[in-house]
Design a protein around this motif. Structure first.
Motif, mmCIF file in Angstrom:
data_model
loop_
_atom_site.group_PDB
_atom_site.id
_atom_site.type_symbol
_atom_site.label_atom_id
_atom_site.label_comp_id
_atom_site.label_asym_id
_atom_site.label_seq_id
_atom_site.Cartn_x
_atom_site.Cartn_y
_atom_site.Cartn_z
ATOM 1 N N ALA A 61 -40.802 -62.210 -19.020
ATOM 2 C CA ALA A 61 -39.825 -62.747 -18.081
ATOM 3 C C ALA A 61 -38.685 -63.466 -18.803
ATOM 4 N N GLU A 62 -39.011 -64.126 -19.920
ATOM 5 C CA GLU A 62 -37.981 -64.875 -20.655
ATOM 6 C C GLU A 62 -36.953 -63.944 -21.301
ATOM 7 N N ASP A 63 -37.373 -62.729 -21.615
ATOM 8 C CA ASP A 63 -36.485 -61.791 -22.303
ATOM 9 C C ASP A 63 -35.783 -60.822 -21.358
ATOM 10 N N ARG A 64 -35.851 -61.081 -20.064
ATOM 11 C CA ARG A 64 -35.275 -60.154 -19.090
ATOM 12 C C ARG A 64 -33.795 -59.908 -19.329
ATOM 13 N N GLU A 65 -33.006 -60.956 -19.500
ATOM 14 C CA GLU A 65 -31.567 -60.797 -19.706
ATOM 15 C C GLU A 65 -31.265 -60.082 -21.019
ATOM 16 N N VAL A 66 -32.009 -60.402 -22.053
ATOM 17 C CA VAL A 66 -31.842 -59.734 -23.341
ATOM 18 C C VAL A 66 -32.132 -58.248 -23.183
ATOM 19 N N LEU A 67 -33.208 -57.932 -22.487
ATOM 20 C CA LEU A 67 -33.584 -56.539 -22.253
ATOM 21 C C LEU A 67 -32.490 -55.794 -21.498
ATOM 22 N N GLU A 68 -31.962 -56.414 -20.458
ATOM 23 C CA GLU A 68 -30.885 -55.784 -19.683
ATOM 24 C C GLU A 68 -29.674 -55.490 -20.576
ATOM 25 N N ASP A 69 -29.311 -56.457 -21.417
ATOM 26 C CA ASP A 69 -28.179 -56.268 -22.325
ATOM 27 C C ASP A 69 -28.451 -55.154 -23.339
ATOM 28 N N LEU A 70 -29.686 -55.096 -23.828
ATOM 29 C CA LEU A 70 -30.038 -54.065 -24.803
ATOM 30 C C LEU A 70 -30.009 -52.674 -24.176
ATOM 31 N N ILE A 71 -30.407 -52.556 -22.928
ATOM 32 C CA ILE A 71 -30.346 -51.258 -22.242
ATOM 33 C C ILE A 71 -28.896 -50.798 -22.118
ATOM 34 N N VAL A 72 -28.024 -51.702 -21.734
ATOM 35 C CA VAL A 72 -26.598 -51.367 -21.616
ATOM 36 C C VAL A 72 -26.033 -50.971 -22.981
ATOM 37 N N ALA A 73 -26.397 -51.712 -24.025
ATOM 38 C CA ALA A 73 -25.900 -51.414 -25.367
ATOM 39 C C ALA A 73 -26.418 -50.065 -25.866
ATOM 40 N N ALA A 74 -27.682 -49.763 -25.621
ATOM 41 C CA ALA A 74 -28.258 -48.485 -26.048
ATOM 42 C C ALA A 74 -27.598 -47.329 -25.311
ATOM 43 N N HIS A 75 -27.335 -47.529 -24.023
ATOM 44 C CA HIS A 75 -26.639 -46.489 -23.242
ATOM 45 C C HIS A 75 -25.238 -46.267 -23.800
ATOM 46 N N GLY A 76 -24.550 -47.341 -24.119
ATOM 47 C CA GLY A 76 -23.205 -47.220 -24.698
ATOM 48 C C GLY A 76 -23.228 -46.494 -26.032
ATOM 49 N N ASP A 77 -24.237 -46.764 -26.845
ATOM 50 C CA ASP A 77 -24.385 -46.084 -28.134
ATOM 51 C C ASP A 77 -24.602 -44.587 -27.926
ATOM 52 N N ALA A 78 -25.486 -44.241 -27.003
ATOM 53 C CA ALA A 78 -25.755 -42.828 -26.726
ATOM 54 C C ALA A 78 -24.517 -42.139 -26.163
ATOM 55 N N LYS A 79 -23.815 -42.811 -25.275
ATOM 56 C CA LYS A 79 -22.614 -42.221 -24.667
ATOM 57 C C LYS A 79 -21.542 -41.963 -25.728
ATOM 58 N N GLN A 80 -21.386 -42.890 -26.660
ATOM 59 C CA GLN A 80 -20.420 -42.716 -27.739
ATOM 60 C C GLN A 80 -20.787 -41.499 -28.588
ATOM 61 N N LYS A 81 -22.076 -41.312 -28.854
ATOM 62 C CA LYS A 81 -22.526 -40.158 -29.628
ATOM 63 C C LYS A 81 -22.291 -38.857 -28.870
ATOM 64 N N VAL A 82 -22.515 -38.866 -27.558
ATOM 65 C CA VAL A 82 -22.259 -37.679 -26.736
ATOM 66 C C VAL A 82 -20.773 -37.318 -26.784
ATOM 67 N N GLU A 83 -19.909 -38.319 -26.650
ATOM 68 C CA GLU A 83 -18.468 -38.057 -26.670
ATOM 69 C C GLU A 83 -18.021 -37.503 -28.017
ATOM 70 N N ALA A 84 -18.589 -38.023 -29.105
ATOM 71 C CA ALA A 84 -18.249 -37.510 -30.433
ATOM 72 C C ALA A 84 -18.720 -36.069 -30.588
ATOM 73 N N MET A 85 -19.916 -35.785 -30.086
ATOM 74 C CA MET A 85 -20.447 -34.422 -30.158
ATOM 75 C C MET A 85 -19.586 -33.471 -29.331
ATOM 76 N N MET A 86 -19.173 -33.912 -28.141
ATOM 77 C CA MET A 86 -18.321 -33.082 -27.283
ATOM 78 C C MET A 86 -16.982 -32.798 -27.955
ATOM 79 N N ALA A 87 -16.402 -33.804 -28.580
ATOM 80 C CA ALA A 87 -15.112 -33.617 -29.256
ATOM 81 C C ALA A 87 -15.252 -32.607 -30.392
ATOM 82 N N GLU A 88 -16.342 -32.695 -31.126
ATOM 83 C CA GLU A 88 -16.582 -31.764 -32.233
ATOM 84 C C GLU A 88 -16.766 -30.336 -31.713
ATOM 85 N N GLU A 89 -17.548 -30.194 -30.647
ATOM 86 C CA GLU A 89 -17.774 -28.869 -30.061
ATOM 87 C C GLU A 89 -16.485 -28.304 -29.467
#
Length: 107
Positions: A61-89
């Protein structure tokens, strides 16, 4: 008229490469991470969320906010990789074809 025929041939080749690229993007998965890999997010090449993996140590319960932030950050990282892959393709799909400045594909 040779130029027009040549342009149409190039357009058909590009259309074929675009269809191949779309199929590849649908079957490709990209992983984004945050918190030194404690949170991982997998997206398809089209940006659809497939999976979230969370280290059990973050499930307090204490790490709930940290977890939420990490999920958003991980999604942003994956999205950036998808965009780079799309640009290359996209660059591969349009290779050799001169497009007007500022034109982005796919439409």
């Amino acid at each position: 008229m040779k130029n027009l025929g040549n342009m149409l041939k190039q357009a058909q080749q590009m259309q074929t490469r675009m269809a191949e690229m779309q199929a590849k993007l649908e079957s490709t998965e990209v992983e984004g991470q945050a918190g030194a890999g404690m949170v991982k997010v997998k997206l398809t090449g089209k940006g659809e969320l497939r999976r979230i993996s969370i280290d059990p140590s973050l499930m307090t319960a204490e790490d709930r906010e940290v977890l939420e932030d990490l999920i958003v950050a991980a999604h942003g990282d994956a999205k950036q990789k998808v965009e780079a892959m799309m640009a290359e393709e996209m660059q591969k799909a349009t290779a050799g074809m001169s497009l007007p400045a500022g034109l982005k594909l796919p439409f």
